[in-house]
Design an enzyme around this catalytic site. Structure first.
Site, PDB file in Angstrom:
ATOM      1  CG  ASN A 163      -2.367  -0.271   0.853  1.00 52.04           C
ATOM      2  OD1 ASN A 163      -2.744  -0.184  -0.311  1.00 52.04           O
ATOM      3  ND2 ASN A 163      -3.172  -0.591   1.843  1.00 52.04           N
ATOM      4  NE  ARG A 165      -2.914   4.978  -0.099  1.00 56.37           N
ATOM      5  CZ  ARG A 165      -3.067   3.747  -0.574  1.00 56.37           C
ATOM      6  NH1 ARG A 165      -2.125   3.208  -1.317  1.00 56.37           N
ATOM      7  NH2 ARG A 165      -4.162   3.062  -0.329  1.00 56.37           N
ATOM      8  CB  SER A 191      -0.550  -2.910  -7.004  1.00 52.56           C
ATOM      9  OG  SER A 191       0.237  -1.884  -6.476  1.00 52.56           O
ATOM     10  N   GLY A 212      -4.975  -4.785 -10.883  1.00 51.93           N
ATOM     11  CA  GLY A 212      -6.090  -3.871 -11.156  1.00 51.93           C
ATOM     12  C   GLY A 212      -7.168  -4.551 -11.980  1.00 51.93           C
ATOM     13  CG  ASP A 242      -7.929  -1.106   1.206  1.00 52.30           C
ATOM     14  OD1 ASP A 242      -6.730  -1.460   1.194  1.00 52.30           O
ATOM     15  OD2 ASP A 242      -8.284   0.082   1.237  1.00 52.30           O
ATOM     16  CG  ASP A 278     -12.407   4.268   0.472  1.00 51.82           C
ATOM     17  OD1 ASP A 278     -12.756   5.032  -0.425  1.00 51.82           O
ATOM     18  OD2 ASP A 278     -11.349   4.361   1.094  1.00 51.82           O
TER      19      ASP A 278
END
Ligand code: CKP
Ligand code: MG
Length: 297
Positions: A163, A165, A191, A212, A242, A278
């Site tokens: 994750n 960021r 990912s 994705g 998530d 989300d």
């Protein structure tokens, strides 16, 4: 009994219909990668505990109340700092601009003591952590390390989602913080573009790579499996990662095969992307059956 223990920062979230600079109305809800996973896993009927720190303010109450309503056990504590905020500015179904107001927030005060208390309550089957929490502060990073170590010692399965960021830290900083944890991780989730941060040769028994809209791949000692994404009309892809994790962890808890775990992960993600927000669209077991009926599997 706790099936999944997760920890992190959950914020108040404002979601606008367009650019914030134009003003107008915005919906107030909550957001946080780990609580998204917690809600997803709880909706599928598992026992989940989320540990985090919220401010002694109305937004903190909103966070705790929402998680409670979603049947997530809420651990951690409140602190005398503001609950963090996140602004979501949807531009297209795939692109949502994110603005954080979370530096020095209550959530960043998460500590090793919070994690120890959670393990005192019960030893979870799975401990799930993400790189976001490591980026928040020194004490939050120590809390993640503590969760990984205590989980490892207690025989929990340790799951880590990279994750990354870029608004919180650089890829180099993320790699320096995350790589040392990986020798104690049973399940790594990343990912495609996060794989370089994780690096390789950590001997992780199970690695799941999210592609994705192209689905996901699981690599275990038994082999390699790939599952396509379910075809749904995407209206908002935030939280898809998530959601996938929630489905995958649920599959692990139910003893599904790697292919079955991937299938459940992509199914849960399909519900998430088909709904704005989300976590609001995350499915129950009944909802999941609807998707299987529709796809004929
Ligand atoms: O990787 P995802 O799109 O599934 O994550 C979205 C979440 O925690 C969102 O809820 C936001 O609050 C965040 O990631 C974040 O901190 O960026
Ligand atoms: Mg993600």
């Amino acid at each position: 009994m706790t099936d999944v223990l997760t920890l992190g920062e959950t914020m108040g979230a404002f979601r606008a219909g367009g650019p914030f600079r134009l003003g107008g109305t915005a919906e107030l809800t909550i957001a946080g990668a780990e609580s998204n996973v917690a809600i997803g896993v709880a909706r599928l009927g598992h026992a989940v505990r989320w540990v985090g720190v919220t401010g002694e303010d109305e937004i903190g109450e909103l966070v705790r109340r929402t998680l409670f309503a979603e049947q997530v056990e809420v651990g951690g504590r409140t602190a005398q700092a503001g609950t963090g905020l996140i602004l979501f500015e949807p531009r297209t179904a795939d692109i949502t601009r994110v603005l954080y107001y979370r530096s020095e927030s209550a959530g960043s005060q998460l500590s090793t003591e919070d994690v120890k208390r959670a393990f005192d309550v019960s030893v979870p089957k799975i401990v799930h952590v993400t790189g976001i929490t490591c980026a928040l502060s020194e004490s939050a990073r120590a809390a993640v390390t503590e969760a990984v170590n205590l989980g490892r010692e207690a025989g929990s399965r340790v799951s880590l989602d990279v994750n990354f960021r870029s608004k919180l830290w650089s890829a180099d900083e993320a790699a320096r913080a995350i790589r040392p944890l990986l020798t104690r991780v049973d399940l790594l989730i990343a990912s495609d573009d996060e794989l370089a941060i994780a690096g390789d040769d950590h001997g992780i028994p199970e690695v799941v790579v999210k592609h994705g809209a192209d689905g996901a791949t699981a690599l275990t000692s038994e082999g390699e499996w790939t599952a396509p994404a379910h075809r749904v009309t995407a209206v908002d892809t935030t939280g898809a990662g998530d959601a996938f994790v929630a489905g995958y962890l649920s599959g692990l808890l139910d003893g599904l095969s790697p292919a079955g775990r991937l299938h459940r992960g992509t199914a849960v993600a399909a519900f998430a992307v088909a709904t704005p927000g989300d976590w609001q669209g995350l499915p129950t077991r009944t909802d999941l059956a609807l998707l299987d009926l529709q796809s004929g599997s």
